[in-house]
Design a protein around this motif. Structure first.
Motif, mmCIF file in Angstrom:
data_model
loop_
_atom_site.group_PDB
_atom_site.id
_atom_site.type_symbol
_atom_site.label_atom_id
_atom_site.label_comp_id
_atom_site.label_asym_id
_atom_site.label_seq_id
_atom_site.Cartn_x
_atom_site.Cartn_y
_atom_site.Cartn_z
ATOM 1 N N SER A 8 0.834 -1.197 0.000
ATOM 2 C CA SER A 8 0.000 0.000 0.000
ATOM 3 C C SER A 8 0.868 1.246 0.000
ATOM 4 C CB SER A 8 -0.912 0.033 1.225
ATOM 5 O OG SER A 8 -1.610 1.282 1.275
ATOM 6 N N TYR A 9 0.531 2.176 -0.879
ATOM 7 C CA TYR A 9 1.213 3.461 -0.963
ATOM 8 C C TYR A 9 0.255 4.594 -0.623
ATOM 9 C CZ TYR A 9 -1.267 3.232 -5.386
ATOM 10 O OH TYR A 9 -2.253 3.086 -6.330
ATOM 11 N N GLY A 10 -0.968 4.246 -0.228
ATOM 12 C CA GLY A 10 -1.986 5.272 -0.005
ATOM 13 C C GLY A 10 -2.860 4.978 1.196
ATOM 14 N N THR A 11 -4.171 5.087 0.995
ATOM 15 C CA THR A 11 -5.118 5.109 2.114
ATOM 16 C C THR A 11 -5.246 3.793 2.863
ATOM 17 O OG1 THR A 11 -6.977 4.662 0.630
ATOM 18 C CG2 THR A 11 -6.478 6.988 1.115
ATOM 19 N N LEU A 12 -4.841 2.673 2.279
ATOM 20 C CA LEU A 12 -4.907 1.418 3.035
ATOM 21 C C LEU A 12 -3.905 1.387 4.191
ATOM 22 C CD1 LEU A 12 -5.555 -1.247 0.258
ATOM 23 C CD2 LEU A 12 -7.135 -0.476 2.040
ATOM 24 N N GLN A 13 -3.032 2.387 4.267
ATOM 25 C CA GLN A 13 -2.127 2.517 5.406
ATOM 26 C C GLN A 13 -2.806 3.225 6.577
ATOM 27 O OE1 GLN A 13 2.223 3.291 4.012
ATOM 28 N NE2 GLN A 13 0.889 4.306 2.528
ATOM 29 N N ASP A 14 -3.956 3.836 6.332
ATOM 30 C CA ASP A 14 -4.683 4.616 7.331
ATOM 31 C C ASP A 14 -5.417 3.677 8.298
ATOM 32 O OD1 ASP A 14 -6.884 5.997 8.619
ATOM 33 O OD2 ASP A 14 -6.613 7.617 7.185
ATOM 34 N N PRO A 15 -5.182 3.814 9.606
ATOM 35 C CA PRO A 15 -5.860 2.936 10.576
ATOM 36 C C PRO A 15 -7.389 2.948 10.472
ATOM 37 C CG PRO A 15 -4.077 4.109 11.651
ATOM 38 C CD PRO A 15 -4.214 4.701 10.264
ATOM 39 N N ALA A 16 -7.988 4.101 10.195
ATOM 40 C CA ALA A 16 -9.452 4.174 10.077
ATOM 41 C C ALA A 16 -9.940 3.366 8.874
ATOM 42 C CB ALA A 16 -9.903 5.628 9.963
ATOM 43 N N VAL A 17 -9.221 3.422 7.773
ATOM 44 C CA VAL A 17 -9.577 2.652 6.569
ATOM 45 C C VAL A 17 -9.403 1.162 6.849
ATOM 46 C CG1 VAL A 17 -8.946 2.194 4.156
ATOM 47 C CG2 VAL A 17 -9.074 4.556 4.988
ATOM 48 N N GLN A 18 -8.351 0.785 7.564
ATOM 49 C CA GLN A 18 -8.130 -0.621 7.908
ATOM 50 C C GLN A 18 -9.267 -1.150 8.791
ATOM 51 O OE1 GLN A 18 -4.199 -0.982 9.620
ATOM 52 N NE2 GLN A 18 -3.238 -0.089 7.805
ATOM 53 N N GLN A 19 -9.628 -0.384 9.800
ATOM 54 C CA GLN A 19 -10.726 -0.814 10.686
ATOM 55 C C GLN A 19 -12.022 -0.977 9.905
ATOM 56 O OE1 GLN A 19 -10.782 -2.098 13.514
ATOM 57 N NE2 GLN A 19 -9.475 -1.089 14.985
ATOM 58 N N ALA A 20 -12.316 -0.027 9.015
ATOM 59 C CA ALA A 20 -13.559 -0.069 8.257
ATOM 60 C C ALA A 20 -13.613 -1.251 7.289
ATOM 61 C CB ALA A 20 -13.743 1.243 7.482
ATOM 62 N N ASN A 21 -12.477 -1.630 6.720
ATOM 63 C CA ASN A 21 -12.472 -2.670 5.693
ATOM 64 C C ASN A 21 -12.087 -4.054 6.195
ATOM 65 O OD1 ASN A 21 -12.971 -1.389 2.876
ATOM 66 N ND2 ASN A 21 -11.742 0.079 4.016
ATOM 67 N N PHE A 22 -11.266 -4.119 7.237
ATOM 68 C CA PHE A 22 -10.768 -5.416 7.706
ATOM 69 C C PHE A 22 -11.187 -5.733 9.136
ATOM 70 C CE2 PHE A 22 -7.338 -3.520 4.958
ATOM 71 C CZ PHE A 22 -7.754 -4.150 3.802
ATOM 72 N N GLY A 23 -11.739 -4.742 9.840
ATOM 73 C CA GLY A 23 -12.149 -4.959 11.219
ATOM 74 C C GLY A 23 -10.992 -5.092 12.186
ATOM 75 N N ARG A 24 -9.812 -4.683 11.741
ATOM 76 C CA ARG A 24 -8.621 -4.749 12.592
ATOM 77 C C ARG A 24 -7.568 -3.815 12.027
ATOM 78 N NH1 ARG A 24 -4.114 -8.234 10.906
ATOM 79 N NH2 ARG A 24 -4.518 -9.069 8.825
ATOM 80 N N LEU A 25 -6.560 -3.529 12.847
ATOM 81 C CA LEU A 25 -5.398 -2.783 12.379
ATOM 82 C C LEU A 25 -4.389 -3.771 11.824
ATOM 83 C CD1 LEU A 25 -4.894 -0.139 15.197
ATOM 84 C CD2 LEU A 25 -6.059 0.119 12.999
ATOM 85 N N LEU A 26 -3.809 -3.448 10.689
ATOM 86 C CA LEU A 26 -2.832 -4.314 10.040
ATOM 87 C C LEU A 26 -1.433 -4.017 10.560
ATOM 88 C CD1 LEU A 26 -4.064 -3.997 6.342
ATOM 89 C CD2 LEU A 26 -4.707 -5.731 8.035
ATOM 90 N N THR A 27 -0.606 -5.039 10.565
ATOM 91 C CA THR A 27 0.804 -4.880 10.876
ATOM 92 C C THR A 27 1.555 -4.926 9.563
ATOM 93 O OG1 THR A 27 0.504 -5.989 12.980
ATOM 94 C CG2 THR A 27 2.752 -5.838 12.145
ATOM 95 N N GLY A 28 2.405 -3.933 9.334
ATOM 96 C CA GLY A 28 3.113 -3.872 8.065
ATOM 97 C C GLY A 28 4.578 -3.568 8.229
ATOM 98 N N THR A 29 5.275 -3.689 7.100
ATOM 99 C CA THR A 29 6.705 -3.425 7.046
ATOM 100 C C THR A 29 6.962 -2.394 5.953
ATOM 101 O OG1 THR A 29 7.095 -5.728 7.649
ATOM 102 C CG2 THR A 29 8.956 -4.515 6.721
ATOM 103 N N PRO A 30 7.763 -1.364 6.217
ATOM 104 C CA PRO A 30 8.084 -0.401 5.162
ATOM 105 C C PRO A 30 8.764 -1.102 3.974
ATOM 106 C CG PRO A 30 8.809 0.412 7.293
ATOM 107 C CD PRO A 30 8.417 -1.027 7.493
ATOM 108 N N ASP A 31 8.417 -0.660 2.777
ATOM 109 C CA ASP A 31 9.007 -1.221 1.558
ATOM 110 C C ASP A 31 8.865 -0.170 0.472
ATOM 111 O OD1 ASP A 31 10.126 -3.119 -0.247
ATOM 112 O OD2 ASP A 31 9.076 -4.750 0.780
#
Length: 112
Positions: A8-31
């Motif tokens: 993700s380079y955009g809004t899928l990095q946003d915690p509010a978007v993650q909660q709304a779409n996945f029901g959880r906060l995602l754990t990620g790695t910079p790349d």
């Protein structure tokens, strides 16, 4: 449970978007990602605007010329979460596999 990688380079990095779409906060790695140029697109879907709080989102276009590294985050998702991301990204985007600067290969949303 199988995991898939999504860059993700955009809004899928946003915690509010993650909660709304996945029901959880995602754990990620910079790349990073090369081979694309970044632009903006106007969003008209009211639900997507409500989730992201933005009327314009970033969008990638393939490039034939030299490009700079696009920073972002690589997330590990389930197949069901990837399907939810497809719904969120809607018809303006398409999902492709792309090599990341780390050497990983991940799904990424680019211009349809």
């Amino acid at each position: 449970m199988a995991e898939v990688l999504l860059f993700s380079y955009g809004t899928l990095q946003d915690p509010a978007v993650q909660q709304a779409n996945f029901g959880r906060l995602l754990t990620g790695t910079p790349d990073g990602l090369t081979g694309f140029v970044i632009g903006e697109i106007e969003i008209t879907d009211a639900e997507v605007i409500a989730e992201s709080g933005l009327t314009h989102h970033l969008i990638l276009h393939p490039s034939d010329g030299p490009t700079e590294t696009i920073p972002g985050t690589v997330f590990r998702l389930t197949d069901a979460e990837l399907a939810a991301a497809d719904v969120y990204e809607a018809e303006d985007y398409r999902r492709v596999l792309a090599p990341l600067t780390s050497g990983l290969e991940a799904w990424v949303y680019i211009a349809a």
